[in-house]
Design a protein around this motif. Structure first.
Motif: not given
Length: 283
Positions: A17-46
């Motif tokens: 599960a940890i190794a797949l956290a950096s892998g393709p989303s389709s691989a994560r989904e095959r193991l039953g994991y989906t992205l629930a929350w994230s911050d990619e820190f796009d843009g600028a400012g605070v």
């Protein structure tokens, strides 16, 4: 008690599960994991106020563990988004005009998701480059949202001190470890201050497994002895901060400032409902 074969199976599942956290989303989904929350820190400012708030509650009284910093709020000099990264900067300065100033000679920032995003179980991945220098103490960690410390539990996904630049640690604190340094594991990362790495945990009802770049180095198992040993079946929130000095950071070299803690992304993956061991979140 977990038998040896079951324990080995759990380790393999957690590592996958940890190794797949950096892998393709389709691989994560095959193991039953989906992205629930994230911050990619796009843009600028605070930092995005819908995702993060500033924790400044102990500025006046002084922070825990004899830390020396003042945590500023809404101050780009200490926390800003730039070039697709969150940059937390510690500086040697005193903001004497602030009403909650406690006499600190250093400024920094402490960002939290409390009340905005809280989770029970999941794979957590924070990609970061750490500051170095005597007295620096960056941390990526979680605290229980339903109870105070230590009863709510604490999960230190990554801690690092500048006086030991090649080593990171992952630690668990709870009522059963109170009065100790917690249950901890360490991993050598020689270039932790020069390169970005993925700091990860896989948190399930059975165990919390710690890894860097998909390589497991520490595991804390639910012994099924009660909440003093395992308070980790209730929501926790995330913290990102750069402390100065204190019991872990130690003596401070004023020549290191300013120093930067850079976070490239924060991602939380959880099991999809119906795949077993489904997690819960508040977001």
């Amino acid at each position: 008690m977990i038998c040896r074969n079951s324990a080995r199976t759990l380790v393999r599942i957690a590592a996958a599960a940890i190794a797949l956290a950096s892998g393709p989303s389709s691989a994560r989904e095959r193991l039953g994991y989906t992205l629930a929350w994230s911050d990619e820190f796009d843009g600028a400012g605070v930092p995005d106020p819908a995702k993060w708030s500033y924790d400044t509650h102990a500025n006046k009284a002084g922070w825990y563990n004899h830390e020396l910093q003042y945590y500023a709020a809404d101050r780009p000099e200490n926390a800003r988004i730039e070039g697709g990264r969150l940059i937390i900067t510690a500086r040697k300065e005193s903001l004497a005009d602030r009403p909650d100033q406690g006499g600190q000679r250093y400024t920094s920032a402490r960002l939290i998701t409390k009340g905005k995003a809280e989770w029970t179980y999941g794979v957590f991945e924070i990609r970061a480059k750490l500051p170095c220098g005597k007295g620096s103490w960056p941390a990526i960690w979680m605290l229980g949202a339903a109870a105070g410390w230590p009863d709510g539990g604490e999960i230190d996904i990554m801690e690092h001190v500048g006086k030991a630049p090649g080593e990171v640690s992952g630690t668990i604190h709870n009522r059963s470890t109170a009065g100790t340094f917690g249950k901890s594991g360490q991993m050598r990362i020689p270039d932790a201050c020069d390169a970005f790495h993925d700091y990860q945990i896989d948190w399930t009802p059975e165990a919390i497994t710690f890894a860097v770049d998909g390589k497991t180095y520490h595991r804390y198992v639910n012994a099924k002895t009660g909440t003093a040993q395992w308070p980790f079946d209730k929501p926790q929130y995330l913290l990102l901060n750069l402390a100065i000095g204190g019991e872990m950071g130690g003596d401070v070299d004023d020549g290191i400032f300013p120093i930067r803690f850079e976070i490239d992304h924060v991602r939380v993956y959880q099991r999809t409902a119906g795949t077993g061991g489904a997690a819960t979140s508040r977001r």
